[in-house]
Design a protein around this motif. Structure first.
Motif, PDB file in Angstrom:
ATOM      1  N   GLN A 186       0.622  -1.227   0.009  1.00  0.00           N
ATOM      2  CA  GLN A 186      -0.177   0.048  -0.191  1.00  0.00           C
ATOM      3  C   GLN A 186       0.828   1.308   0.087  1.00  0.00           C
ATOM      4  O   GLN A 186       0.657   2.217  -0.816  1.00  0.00           O
ATOM      5  N   LEU A 187       1.959   1.263   0.893  1.00  0.00           N
ATOM      6  CA  LEU A 187       2.938   2.308   0.837  1.00  0.00           C
ATOM      7  C   LEU A 187       3.609   2.722  -0.510  1.00  0.00           C
ATOM      8  O   LEU A 187       3.659   3.698  -0.901  1.00  0.00           O
ATOM      9  N   ALA A 188       3.840   1.415  -1.222  1.00  0.00           N
ATOM     10  CA  ALA A 188       4.658   1.533  -2.503  1.00  0.00           C
ATOM     11  C   ALA A 188       3.860   2.129  -3.473  1.00  0.00           C
ATOM     12  O   ALA A 188       4.343   2.318  -4.555  1.00  0.00           O
ATOM     13  N   SER A 189       2.569   2.151  -3.405  1.00  0.00           N
ATOM     14  CA  SER A 189       1.663   2.780  -4.394  1.00  0.00           C
ATOM     15  C   SER A 189       1.778   4.361  -4.299  1.00  0.00           C
ATOM     16  O   SER A 189       1.306   4.855  -5.169  1.00  0.00           O
ATOM     17  N   VAL A 190       2.378   4.758  -3.212  1.00  0.00           N
ATOM     18  CA  VAL A 190       2.666   6.216  -2.931  1.00  0.00           C
ATOM     19  C   VAL A 190       4.025   6.608  -3.172  1.00  0.00           C
ATOM     20  O   VAL A 190       4.528   7.662  -3.488  1.00  0.00           O
ATOM     21  N   ILE A 191       4.734   5.775  -2.430  1.00  0.00           N
ATOM     22  CA  ILE A 191       6.209   6.003  -2.091  1.00  0.00           C
ATOM     23  C   ILE A 191       7.196   5.212  -2.929  1.00  0.00           C
ATOM     24  O   ILE A 191       6.762   4.051  -3.324  1.00  0.00           O
ATOM     25  N   PRO A 192       8.067   5.731  -3.640  1.00  0.00           N
ATOM     26  CA  PRO A 192       8.821   4.942  -4.364  1.00  0.00           C
ATOM     27  C   PRO A 192       9.900   4.149  -3.750  1.00  0.00           C
ATOM     28  O   PRO A 192      11.111   4.137  -3.668  1.00  0.00           O
ATOM     29  N   ILE A 193       9.261   2.942  -3.079  1.00  0.00           N
ATOM     30  CA  ILE A 193      10.134   2.166  -2.205  1.00  0.00           C
ATOM     31  C   ILE A 193      11.091   0.944  -3.304  1.00  0.00           C
ATOM     32  O   ILE A 193      11.955   0.533  -2.752  1.00  0.00           O
ATOM     33  N   ASP A 194      10.407   1.095  -4.263  1.00  0.00           N
ATOM     34  CA  ASP A 194      10.920  -0.362  -5.199  1.00  0.00           C
ATOM     35  C   ASP A 194      12.242   0.057  -5.995  1.00  0.00           C
ATOM     36  O   ASP A 194      12.998  -0.934  -6.662  1.00  0.00           O
ATOM     37  N   ASN A 195      12.539   1.253  -6.016  1.00  0.00           N
ATOM     38  CA  ASN A 195      13.673   1.649  -7.228  1.00  0.00           C
ATOM     39  C   ASN A 195      14.808   2.022  -6.806  1.00  0.00           C
ATOM     40  O   ASN A 195      15.629   2.473  -7.317  1.00  0.00           O
ATOM     41  N   GLY A 196      15.150   1.960  -5.441  1.00  0.00           N
ATOM     42  CA  GLY A 196      16.339   2.523  -4.570  1.00  0.00           C
ATOM     43  C   GLY A 196      16.230   3.784  -4.159  1.00  0.00           C
ATOM     44  O   GLY A 196      17.049   4.381  -3.696  1.00  0.00           O
ATOM     45  N   THR A 197      15.427   4.763  -4.643  1.00  0.00           N
ATOM     46  CA  THR A 197      15.085   6.028  -4.163  1.00  0.00           C
ATOM     47  C   THR A 197      15.059   6.174  -2.575  1.00  0.00           C
ATOM     48  O   THR A 197      15.748   6.992  -2.136  1.00  0.00           O
ATOM     49  N   VAL A 198      14.234   5.308  -2.057  1.00  0.00           N
ATOM     50  CA  VAL A 198      14.187   5.167  -0.767  1.00  0.00           C
ATOM     51  C   VAL A 198      14.820   3.883  -0.409  1.00  0.00           C
ATOM     52  O   VAL A 198      14.722   2.868  -0.403  1.00  0.00           O
ATOM     53  N   ARG A 199      15.843   4.421   0.542  1.00  0.00           N
ATOM     54  CA  ARG A 199      16.913   3.450   1.137  1.00  0.00           C
ATOM     55  C   ARG A 199      16.656   2.973   2.648  1.00  0.00           C
ATOM     56  O   ARG A 199      16.563   2.065   3.283  1.00  0.00           O
ATOM     57  N   THR A 200      16.868   4.371   3.004  1.00  0.00           N
ATOM     58  CA  THR A 200      16.983   4.337   4.733  1.00  0.00           C
ATOM     59  C   THR A 200      15.634   4.708   5.170  1.00  0.00           C
ATOM     60  O   THR A 200      14.900   5.696   4.819  1.00  0.00           O
ATOM     61  N   ALA A 201      15.142   4.165   6.358  1.00  0.00           N
ATOM     62  CA  ALA A 201      13.856   4.544   7.047  1.00  0.00           C
ATOM     63  C   ALA A 201      13.979   4.535   8.550  1.00  0.00           C
ATOM     64  O   ALA A 201      14.854   3.780   9.138  1.00  0.00           O
ATOM     65  N   LEU A 202      13.343   5.142   9.210  1.00  0.00           N
ATOM     66  CA  LEU A 202      13.087   5.566  10.637  1.00  0.00           C
ATOM     67  C   LEU A 202      11.863   4.922  10.995  1.00  0.00           C
ATOM     68  O   LEU A 202      10.755   5.472  10.767  1.00  0.00           O
ATOM     69  N   ASP A 203      11.590   3.886  12.086  1.00  0.00           N
ATOM     70  CA  ASP A 203      10.506   3.269  12.294  1.00  0.00           C
ATOM     71  C   ASP A 203      10.417   3.872  13.712  1.00  0.00           C
ATOM     72  O   ASP A 203      11.200   3.011  14.975  1.00  0.00           O
ATOM     73  N   THR A 204       9.523   4.899  14.455  1.00  0.00           N
ATOM     74  CA  THR A 204       9.238   5.290  15.593  1.00  0.00           C
ATOM     75  C   THR A 204       8.246   4.382  16.274  1.00  0.00           C
ATOM     76  O   THR A 204       7.311   4.130  15.829  1.00  0.00           O
ATOM     77  N   GLY A 205       8.541   3.992  17.587  1.00  0.00           N
ATOM     78  CA  GLY A 205       7.842   3.005  18.243  1.00  0.00           C
ATOM     79  C   GLY A 205       7.607   1.853  17.499  1.00  0.00           C
ATOM     80  O   GLY A 205       6.424   1.512  17.278  1.00  0.00           O
ATOM     81  N   CYS A 206       8.611   1.076  17.405  1.00  0.00           N
ATOM     82  CA  CYS A 206       8.648   0.160  16.221  1.00  0.00           C
ATOM     83  C   CYS A 206       7.908  -1.455  16.672  1.00  0.00           C
ATOM     84  O   CYS A 206       7.671  -2.279  15.996  1.00  0.00           O
ATOM     85  N   GLY A 207       7.607  -1.597  18.108  1.00  0.00           N
ATOM     86  CA  GLY A 207       7.020  -2.629  18.413  1.00  0.00           C
ATOM     87  C   GLY A 207       7.973  -3.620  18.191  1.00  0.00           C
ATOM     88  O   GLY A 207       9.109  -3.664  18.505  1.00  0.00           O
ATOM     89  N   VAL A 208       7.721  -5.071  17.443  1.00  0.00           N
ATOM     90  CA  VAL A 208       8.487  -5.971  17.216  1.00  0.00           C
ATOM     91  C   VAL A 208       9.305  -5.791  16.047  1.00  0.00           C
ATOM     92  O   VAL A 208       9.949  -6.787  15.383  1.00  0.00           O
ATOM     93  N   ALA A 209       9.175  -4.641  15.333  1.00  0.00           N
ATOM     94  CA  ALA A 209      10.071  -4.194  14.037  1.00  0.00           C
ATOM     95  C   ALA A 209       9.428  -5.123  12.724  1.00  0.00           C
ATOM     96  O   ALA A 209      10.369  -5.357  11.907  1.00  0.00           O
TER      97      ALA A 209
END
Length: 609
Positions: free
Chosen positions: A195-218
């Motif tokens: 669902q996120l990849a339909s809005v954010i370019p997750i698949d082409n290497g543009t997005v590489r580093t991410a921050l997960d706040t309050g990650c639970g078990v990640a």
């Protein structure tokens, strides 16, 4: 950067070959001891390597004095015997010194201050070895570890009860299973990420580093790995006893942390994406203070994802059992803060909203000035260690982030911060030379430790990462590296590490690291002890390394020979096996490599030193 030595004749080259072979044989010998220690929990890969080295003629210890005269005062031989460190009491099995529950409760609860780092004073530090729990085993290799964790390694069932209907974690016999579910993604992390990849370019290497706040078990970070995205996850140590511990047992980057009153230990303009999935952070309070901190660490063009309350409050307020007006006001505050930060809402569908930070810094600055925004005055926006969050917007002084190449191309490209001159005294040529040197060093490590990138070591730490050259040279889907830039390092290079598509954190090694015990498989310590020689006790650093290193984990020390001789003597009392080997350029180079393996033992086991 490591010292260089150019061998000039065949005799020196032959010495290099001899010492490489000797190093290999000695390490096979260490692995043999490793397999035979404790209760034989080692992996079959290492066992096969041990067998292959059984007939090696192991050379005696090298005589370093032949090649080097030690500096006066560096080595203290007044006590030639190593201090023997005893096991701590079993109640310290999961001890986290700077997030100790008892100490935390003595601090104010306002702004989550009590959940922040509060380290023990020197007099209260433990000078003993943290024991592993009874039955501890080597974690499963990745990707099996993503879905299964041995129960004995983190024997806490509270989450299986509290999150039973949310598909976080299930207890099945002697293992925990992680189905990939979450509070906001009951159909699984894969579908949520799609669902996120339909809005954010997750698949082409543009997005590489991410921050997960309050990650639970990640689970979000765990499933992003398939997309070649690496997430830095954090959650506080709270009533959910082992969230971050579970994340690291699974092989996912994570630290104990909280958005409270102190800035996050990451550089400005570091992450391509930030994420909160029902993380319970009050984003709208204090005029969007926490959103301003996310804005600081988010690069221009980066994305912020918020899923869960208050998004789509009109539909869900009854299910959330919260007053409609409260949720409406909370979302209004979030929208106002996002507008002031020049974040454009790209999508709001169901309970997921996505904003993108503008890349037009100049136009954004003009709008913010018109709105009467306050800008942070600090000359160094990366100077964040124990610094209070400020009610101000961090200016983008070097709007070069759009020049970051997609991953993996950015891994070995000259980062924009170096191109722009933001890292004082570092040229593009110096960066490329450093990159070349670390490829050489890591190739030498592979000859000494053939299983280095076989999958045996998943969670790796570089205690003094520099530009991240060690991690870049190791890059593999089988492993990840926590690149630590010490707060006393001569150059602040953590922003460069992130621009290469790697992750890391600031830290002062005079204090404990924000993680549970036994969460790293391999630790790389390049120049750490020379750096801290006059800052704090080597003993404290080594005991902290022992705390965070798994039983049967390995350490690679790289430092001046005089420093390593002292370190080698100290770890002689720590239940580690070790062997000194030469620099890959030959025995005359003062820099050496010390390889160590932590023996297997648990709290109730007896051990002959």
């Amino acid at each position: 950067m490591a010292n260089k030595f150019n061998a000039g004749d065949g005799r020196t080259r032959s010495h290099v070959s001899i010492f490489i072979v000797a190093g290999l044989c000695c390490f096979f010998y260490l692995l043999g001891a490793w397999q035979r220690s404790g209760f034989g929990k080692g992996d079959s890969i290492a066992l096969e390597m041990t067998k292959s080295g059984e007939n090696c003629n192991v050379l005696p210890n090298l005589n370093f004095e032949t090649h080097h005269g030690g500096e006066a005062g560096i080595i203290d031989d007044s006590d030639s015997k190593a201090t023997v460190y005893k096991p701590c009491h079993q109640r310290y099995t999961d001890y986290t010194p700077c997030q100790d529950q008892g100490r935390a409760m003595t601090f104010p609860r306002d702004n989550m201050i009590y959940r922040e780092r509060h380290c023990p004073p020197q007099a209260e530090k433990l000078h003993c070895l943290i024991p592993a729990p009874e039955g501890y085993v080597t974690p499963f290799p990745w990707p099996k570890s993503r879905d299964y964790v041995p129960y004995a390694n983190a024997p806490y069932k509270s989450l299986t009860v509290e999150k039973a209907i949310q598909n976080w974690i299930q207890y099945e016999g002697n293992v925990f299973r992680f189905p990939g579910g979450g509070t906001q993604f009951p159909q699984g992390a894969d579908k949520y990420i799609d669902q996120l990849a339909s809005v954010i370019p997750i698949d082409n290497g543009t997005v590489r580093t991410a921050l997960d706040t309050g990650c639970g078990v990640a689970s979000w970070g765990a499933y992003l790995w398939k997309k070649n995205v690496i997430a830095m996850s954090f959650a506080p140590r709270d009533s959910h006893e082992a969230q971050v511990q579970f994340a690291l047992e699974r092989g996912v980057p994570a630290v104990i942390g909280v958005l409270g009153s102190i800035k996050m230990p990451y550089p400005s303009r570091a992450f391509d994406m930030a994420h909160c999935s029902r993380c319970l952070i009050p984003w709208g309070i204090n005029d969007g203070l926490y959103m301003k901190e996310v804005d600081r660490v988010l690069r221009p063009g980066g994305y912020w994802v918020l899923s869960g309350p208050p998004i789509n409050w009109k539909t869900n307020y009854k299910a959330w059992q919260r007053p409609l007006e409260d949720l409406k006001e909370e979302q209004r505050k979030i929208e106002d803060a996002a507008k002031l930060l020049c974040w454009e809402k790209k999508s709001e569908k169901g309970e997921i909203a996505v904003w993108q930070k503008t890349m037009d810094s100049d136009a954004c600055r003009a709008k913010q000035e018109s709105a009467g925004a306050t800008f942070c005055q600090s000359e160094d926006s990366d100077n964040v260690w124990y610094k209070k969050m400020e009610q101000c917007i961090t200016p983008n002084k070097n709007p070069n982030s759009e020049e970051i190449k997609p991953f993996p191309e950015r891994l070995h490209s000259v980062p924009p911060r170096i191109v722009s001159g933001s890292v004082s005294g570092v040229s593009a040529e110096a960066f490329l030379e450093d990159d070349k040197q670390w490829k050489k060093h890591v190739n030498a490590y592979r000859k000494t430790i053939p299983i280095l990138d076989s999958g045996r070591y998943r969670n790796i730490m570089d205690m003094n990462a520099g530009f991240g050259g060690f991690a870049a040279a190791l890059q593999s889907p089988k492993l990840w590296v926590m690149n630590v830039v010490p707060t006393i390092a001569k150059k602040n290079t953590l922003g460069v590490v992130y621009e290469r598509g790697l992750v890391g954190i600031y830290h002062d090694w005079c204090e404990a690291f924000s993680t549970y015990p036994r969460t790293y498989d391999l630790i790389h310590a390049n120049g750490v002890f020379s750096l801290y020689k006059d800052k704090c006790d080597f003993e404290d650093i080594l005991l902290e390394m022992d705390r965070i290193l798994r039983p049967e984990g390995a350490v690679i020390f790289r430092d001046e020979v005089d420093v390593l001789v002292k370190v080698k003597r100290m770890i002689g009392g720590m239940r580690w096996d070790s062997k000194m080997i030469d620099h890959e350029d030959g025995p005359l180079v003062p820099e050496k490599v010390l390889v160590a393996v932590k023996k297997y033992w648990v709290g109730n086991s007896t051990f002959s030193q």
